[in-house]
Write a protein that holds these residues in place. Structure first.
Motif, PDB file in Angstrom:
ATOM      1  N   PRO A  63       8.234   1.403   2.280  1.00 46.73           N
ATOM      2  CA  PRO A  63       7.608   1.747   1.913  1.00 46.73           C
ATOM      3  C   PRO A  63       6.492   1.310   2.450  1.00 46.73           C
ATOM      4  CG  PRO A  63       7.889   0.578   0.400  1.00 46.73           C
ATOM      5  CD  PRO A  63       9.294   0.799   1.227  1.00 46.73           C
ATOM      6  N   SER A  64       5.022   1.780   2.980  1.00 40.96           N
ATOM      7  CA  SER A  64       4.006   0.965   3.869  1.00 40.96           C
ATOM      8  C   SER A  64       3.237  -0.108   3.067  1.00 40.96           C
ATOM      9  CB  SER A  64       3.178   1.819   4.546  1.00 40.96           C
ATOM     10  OG  SER A  64       2.313   2.924   3.647  1.00 40.96           O
ATOM     11  N   ILE A  65       3.566  -0.166   1.947  1.00 38.17           N
ATOM     12  CA  ILE A  65       2.847  -1.029   0.835  1.00 38.17           C
ATOM     13  C   ILE A  65       3.843  -1.667   0.100  1.00 38.17           C
ATOM     14  CG2 ILE A  65       0.550  -0.197   1.837  1.00 38.17           C
ATOM     15  CD1 ILE A  65       1.417   0.475  -1.737  1.00 38.17           C
ATOM     16  N   PRO A  66       3.310  -2.865  -0.015  1.00 39.62           N
ATOM     17  CA  PRO A  66       2.288  -3.895   0.459  1.00 39.62           C
ATOM     18  C   PRO A  66       3.376  -4.225   1.621  1.00 39.62           C
ATOM     19  CG  PRO A  66       3.941  -5.318  -1.126  1.00 39.62           C
ATOM     20  CD  PRO A  66       4.241  -3.639  -1.083  1.00 39.62           C
ATOM     21  N   ALA A  67       2.088  -5.183   2.685  1.00 41.84           N
ATOM     22  CA  ALA A  67       2.400  -5.092   4.007  1.00 41.84           C
ATOM     23  C   ALA A  67       1.577  -6.301   4.271  1.00 41.84           C
ATOM     24  CB  ALA A  67       1.882  -4.017   5.279  1.00 41.84           C
ATOM     25  N   VAL A  68       2.294  -7.589   4.795  1.00 44.11           N
ATOM     26  CA  VAL A  68       1.790  -9.043   4.828  1.00 44.11           C
ATOM     27  C   VAL A  68       2.398  -9.351   5.823  1.00 44.11           C
ATOM     28  CG1 VAL A  68       2.163 -11.382   4.018  1.00 44.11           C
ATOM     29  CG2 VAL A  68       2.822  -9.226   2.346  1.00 44.11           C
TER      30      VAL A  68
END
Length: 102
Positions: A63-68
């Motif tokens: 999934p697109s989050i979380p994105a660090v």
């Protein structure tokens, strides 16, 4: 993707999340437990949140989050952060990026 680049430039640590995402909350807690102060963007509270979400997906996050992002580079999501932690590489990466003052 330009929208994401503008949000992460000049910042040592950026986390994209949603306010109701418990996985994102856990990632933020882990990172902050070392004293790192992240710039956090909650996509559901941003006027261009959908645009940012699409850009993160284009970057390959599912999934697109979380994105660090550490040191303006996409590190990944929860799986990648936990992997770095287990390998003992998270703290050195945060230090190198200037996200920790240790």
């Amino acid at each position: 993707m330009e929208v994401v680049n503008r949000l992460v430039e000049q910042k040592p640590l950026v986390i994209f999340t949603r306010s109701s995402c418990c996985i994102s909350h856990s990632v933020m807690q882990l990172i902050s437990s070392y004293g790192a102060n992240a710039t956090v963007y909650e996509l559901d509270n941003m006027s261009n949140g959908q645009e940012v979400d699409k850009a993160l997906q284009i970057l390959g996050l599912r999934p697109s989050i979380p994105a660090v992002f550490i040191g303006q580079k996409l590190v990944g999501g929860a799986k990648e952060i936990i992997s770095l932690q287990v390998q003992g590489r998270l703290v050195p990466l945060l230090k190198e990026a200037g996200a920790l003052w240790v």
